[in-house]
Motif scaffolding. Structure first.
Motif, PDB file in Angstrom:
ATOM      1  N   ASN A   9       0.838  -1.198   0.000  1.00 54.30           N
ATOM      2  CA  ASN A   9       0.000   0.000   0.000  1.00 54.30           C
ATOM      3  C   ASN A   9       0.871   1.245   0.000  1.00 54.30           C
ATOM      4  OD1 ASN A   9      -2.575  -1.276   0.206  1.00 54.30           O
ATOM      5  ND2 ASN A   9      -2.091  -1.758   2.308  1.00 54.30           N
ATOM      6  N   LEU A  10       0.588   2.149  -0.940  1.00 57.31           N
ATOM      7  CA  LEU A  10       1.295   3.417  -1.044  1.00 57.31           C
ATOM      8  C   LEU A  10       0.310   4.555  -0.861  1.00 57.31           C
ATOM      9  CD1 LEU A  10       3.364   2.747  -4.290  1.00 57.31           C
ATOM     10  CD2 LEU A  10       4.082   2.378  -1.925  1.00 57.31           C
ATOM     11  N   LEU A  11       0.721   5.587  -0.142  1.00 55.94           N
ATOM     12  CA  LEU A  11      -0.083   6.802  -0.017  1.00 55.94           C
ATOM     13  C   LEU A  11       0.499   7.820  -0.982  1.00 55.94           C
ATOM     14  CD1 LEU A  11      -2.291   8.485   1.265  1.00 55.94           C
ATOM     15  CD2 LEU A  11      -0.686   9.069   3.087  1.00 55.94           C
ATOM     16  N   ILE A  12      -0.255   8.146  -2.013  1.00 61.71           N
ATOM     17  CA  ILE A  12       0.202   9.045  -3.063  1.00 61.71           C
ATOM     18  C   ILE A  12      -0.530  10.378  -2.904  1.00 61.71           C
ATOM     19  CG2 ILE A  12       0.408   9.384  -5.554  1.00 61.71           C
ATOM     20  CD1 ILE A  12       0.178   6.277  -5.792  1.00 61.71           C
ATOM     21  N   PRO A  13       0.205  11.471  -2.625  1.00 63.44           N
ATOM     22  CA  PRO A  13      -0.440  12.774  -2.446  1.00 63.44           C
ATOM     23  C   PRO A  13      -1.301  13.148  -3.656  1.00 63.44           C
ATOM     24  CG  PRO A  13       1.861  12.898  -1.811  1.00 63.44           C
ATOM     25  CD  PRO A  13       1.660  11.553  -2.473  1.00 63.44           C
ATOM     26  N   GLY A  14      -2.515  13.597  -3.377  1.00 64.79           N
ATOM     27  CA  GLY A  14      -3.420  14.005  -4.437  1.00 64.79           C
ATOM     28  C   GLY A  14      -4.218  12.878  -5.045  1.00 64.79           C
ATOM     29  N   ILE A  15      -3.881  11.634  -4.693  1.00 59.97           N
ATOM     30  CA  ILE A  15      -4.597  10.480  -5.241  1.00 59.97           C
ATOM     31  C   ILE A  15      -5.191   9.633  -4.128  1.00 59.97           C
ATOM     32  CG2 ILE A  15      -4.338   8.304  -6.484  1.00 59.97           C
ATOM     33  CD1 ILE A  15      -2.404   9.638  -8.318  1.00 59.97           C
ATOM     34  N   GLY A  16      -4.392   9.352  -3.122  1.00 58.46           N
ATOM     35  CA  GLY A  16      -4.846   8.492  -2.030  1.00 58.46           C
ATOM     36  C   GLY A  16      -4.031   7.214  -1.964  1.00 58.46           C
ATOM     37  N   ILE A  17      -4.641   6.176  -1.449  1.00 62.12           N
ATOM     38  CA  ILE A  17      -3.946   4.906  -1.267  1.00 62.12           C
ATOM     39  C   ILE A  17      -4.141   4.041  -2.503  1.00 62.12           C
ATOM     40  CG2 ILE A  17      -3.835   2.783   0.093  1.00 62.12           C
ATOM     41  CD1 ILE A  17      -4.817   4.467   2.498  1.00 62.12           C
ATOM     42  N   ARG A  18      -3.045   3.524  -2.994  1.00 67.30           N
ATOM     43  CA  ARG A  18      -3.051   2.598  -4.129  1.00 67.30           C
ATOM     44  C   ARG A  18      -2.154   1.418  -3.803  1.00 67.30           C
ATOM     45  NH1 ARG A  18      -4.527   4.999  -9.260  1.00 67.30           N
ATOM     46  NH2 ARG A  18      -6.253   6.366  -8.739  1.00 67.30           N
ATOM     47  N   ASP A  19      -2.459   0.283  -4.393  1.00 67.09           N
ATOM     48  CA  ASP A  19      -1.646  -0.921  -4.223  1.00 67.09           C
ATOM     49  C   ASP A  19      -0.681  -1.073  -5.389  1.00 67.09           C
ATOM     50  OD1 ASP A  19      -3.097  -1.588  -1.971  1.00 67.09           O
ATOM     51  OD2 ASP A  19      -4.396  -2.998  -3.009  1.00 67.09           O
ATOM     52  N   VAL A  20       0.501  -1.571  -5.109  1.00 69.07           N
ATOM     53  CA  VAL A  20       1.466  -1.903  -6.160  1.00 69.07           C
ATOM     54  C   VAL A  20       0.940  -3.146  -6.875  1.00 69.07           C
ATOM     55  CG1 VAL A  20       3.811  -2.697  -6.630  1.00 69.07           C
ATOM     56  CG2 VAL A  20       3.413  -0.944  -4.883  1.00 69.07           C
ATOM     57  N   ASP A  21       0.805  -3.058  -8.202  1.00 69.65           N
ATOM     58  CA  ASP A  21       0.332  -4.221  -8.957  1.00 69.65           C
ATOM     59  C   ASP A  21       1.193  -4.525 -10.179  1.00 69.65           C
ATOM     60  OD1 ASP A  21      -0.405  -2.256 -10.731  1.00 69.65           O
ATOM     61  OD2 ASP A  21      -2.523  -2.779 -10.794  1.00 69.65           O
ATOM     62  N   ASP A  22       2.265  -3.768 -10.329  1.00 67.50           N
ATOM     63  CA  ASP A  22       3.152  -3.995 -11.468  1.00 67.50           C
ATOM     64  C   ASP A  22       4.506  -3.370 -11.142  1.00 67.50           C
ATOM     65  OD1 ASP A  22       4.131  -4.626 -13.996  1.00 67.50           O
ATOM     66  OD2 ASP A  22       3.323  -2.817 -14.914  1.00 67.50           O
ATOM     67  N   THR A  23       5.564  -4.019 -11.545  1.00 69.08           N
ATOM     68  CA  THR A  23       6.912  -3.450 -11.397  1.00 69.08           C
ATOM     69  C   THR A  23       7.643  -3.686 -12.711  1.00 69.08           C
ATOM     70  OG1 THR A  23       7.736  -5.505 -10.425  1.00 69.08           O
ATOM     71  CG2 THR A  23       7.020  -3.797  -8.900  1.00 69.08           C
ATOM     72  N   GLY A  24       7.601  -2.691 -13.564  1.00 70.73           N
ATOM     73  CA  GLY A  24       8.154  -2.823 -14.902  1.00 70.73           C
ATOM     74  C   GLY A  24       9.658  -2.637 -14.968  1.00 70.73           C
ATOM     75  N   ARG A  34      19.527   5.131  -8.391  1.00 75.77           N
ATOM     76  CA  ARG A  34      18.931   5.771  -7.210  1.00 75.77           C
ATOM     77  C   ARG A  34      17.804   6.740  -7.566  1.00 75.77           C
ATOM     78  NH1 ARG A  34      20.829   5.339  -2.380  1.00 75.77           N
ATOM     79  NH2 ARG A  34      22.614   4.045  -1.968  1.00 75.77           N
ATOM     80  N   ILE A  35      17.114   6.448  -8.649  1.00 80.96           N
ATOM     81  CA  ILE A  35      15.912   7.183  -9.027  1.00 80.96           C
ATOM     82  C   ILE A  35      14.762   6.196  -8.901  1.00 80.96           C
ATOM     83  CG2 ILE A  35      14.681   8.359 -10.886  1.00 80.96           C
ATOM     84  CD1 ILE A  35      17.486   8.997 -12.076  1.00 80.96           C
ATOM     85  N   TYR A  36      13.796   6.538  -8.092  1.00 82.75           N
ATOM     86  CA  TYR A  36      12.669   5.644  -7.860  1.00 82.75           C
ATOM     87  C   TYR A  36      11.416   6.285  -8.416  1.00 82.75           C
ATOM     88  CZ  TYR A  36      16.080   3.559  -4.818  1.00 82.75           C
ATOM     89  OH  TYR A  36      17.219   2.988  -4.339  1.00 82.75           O
ATOM     90  N   HIS A  37      10.781   5.609  -9.328  1.00 79.89           N
ATOM     91  CA  HIS A  37       9.545   6.148  -9.896  1.00 79.89           C
ATOM     92  C   HIS A  37       8.470   5.075  -9.889  1.00 79.89           C
ATOM     93  CE1 HIS A  37      10.528   4.251 -13.839  1.00 79.89           C
ATOM     94  NE2 HIS A  37       9.222   4.248 -13.953  1.00 79.89           N
ATOM     95  N   ILE A  38       7.248   5.557  -9.887  1.00 84.24           N
ATOM     96  CA  ILE A  38       6.110   4.648  -9.998  1.00 84.24           C
ATOM     97  C   ILE A  38       5.211   5.161 -11.113  1.00 84.24           C
ATOM     98  CG2 ILE A  38       6.160   3.923  -7.585  1.00 84.24           C
ATOM     99  CD1 ILE A  38       3.818   5.826  -7.077  1.00 84.24           C
ATOM    100  N   ASP A  39       4.500   4.275 -11.715  1.00 84.55           N
ATOM    101  CA  ASP A  39       3.458   4.614 -12.679  1.00 84.55           C
ATOM    102  C   ASP A  39       2.132   4.415 -11.962  1.00 84.55           C
ATOM    103  OD1 ASP A  39       5.362   4.994 -14.678  1.00 84.55           O
ATOM    104  OD2 ASP A  39       5.230   2.922 -15.350  1.00 84.55           O
ATOM    105  N   VAL A  40       1.243   5.375 -12.108  1.00 82.99           N
ATOM    106  CA  VAL A  40      -0.064   5.296 -11.460  1.00 82.99           C
ATOM    107  C   VAL A  40      -1.110   4.994 -12.519  1.00 82.99           C
ATOM    108  CG1 VAL A  40      -1.775   6.561 -10.105  1.00 82.99           C
ATOM    109  CG2 VAL A  40       0.666   6.958  -9.707  1.00 82.99           C
ATOM    110  N   ARG A  41      -1.935   3.997 -12.238  1.00 79.82           N
ATOM    111  CA  ARG A  41      -3.011   3.664 -13.179  1.00 79.82           C
ATOM    112  C   ARG A  41      -4.183   4.625 -13.003  1.00 79.82           C
ATOM    113  NH1 ARG A  41      -2.079  -1.329 -15.466  1.00 79.82           N
ATOM    114  NH2 ARG A  41      -0.790  -2.722 -14.220  1.00 79.82           N
ATOM    115  N   PHE A  42      -4.727   5.053 -14.136  1.00 80.96           N
ATOM    116  CA  PHE A  42      -5.913   5.900 -14.164  1.00 80.96           C
ATOM    117  C   PHE A  42      -6.972   5.197 -15.003  1.00 80.96           C
ATOM    118  CE2 PHE A  42      -2.720   8.942 -12.928  1.00 80.96           C
ATOM    119  CZ  PHE A  42      -3.402   9.798 -12.075  1.00 80.96           C
ATOM    120  N   PRO A  43      -8.238   5.566 -14.815  1.00 88.92           N
ATOM    121  CA  PRO A  43      -9.308   4.903 -15.573  1.00 88.92           C
ATOM    122  C   PRO A  43      -9.188   5.079 -17.089  1.00 88.92           C
ATOM    123  CG  PRO A  43     -10.234   6.105 -13.717  1.00 88.92           C
ATOM    124  CD  PRO A  43      -8.777   6.475 -13.799  1.00 88.92           C
TER     125      PRO A  43
END
Length: 65
Positions: A9-24, A34-43
């Motif tokens: 579970n991640l708390l993403i400012p402006g979005i809320g709580i999302r679960d990690v479901d992919d690590t590309g 040492r650069i950490y990024h996530i992709d956020v799924r949108f509808p």
């Protein structure tokens, strides 16, 4: 999954709580530099483009590892 386990579970400012479901491959490659990024799924593509690219402090709430 070695950086963030699936279902973490991640708390993403402006979005809320999302679960990690992919690590590309891009996430793993950036982490080597040492650069950490996530992709956020949108509808839909329009909402994703409206959100854009942001630098945020994301909080890890819990890890399923």
């Amino acid at each position: 999954p070695s950086l963030l386990s699936y279902r973490t579970n991640l708390l993403i400012p402006g979005i809320g709580i999302r679960d990690v479901d992919d690590t590309g491959g891009a996430m793993r490659n950036d982490a080597q530099h040492r650069i950490y990024h996530i992709d956020v799924r949108f509808p839909n593509h329009h909402e994703a483009r409206a959100w854009g690219v942001k630098w945020l402090d994301v909080r890890v709430l819990d890890s399923q590892s």
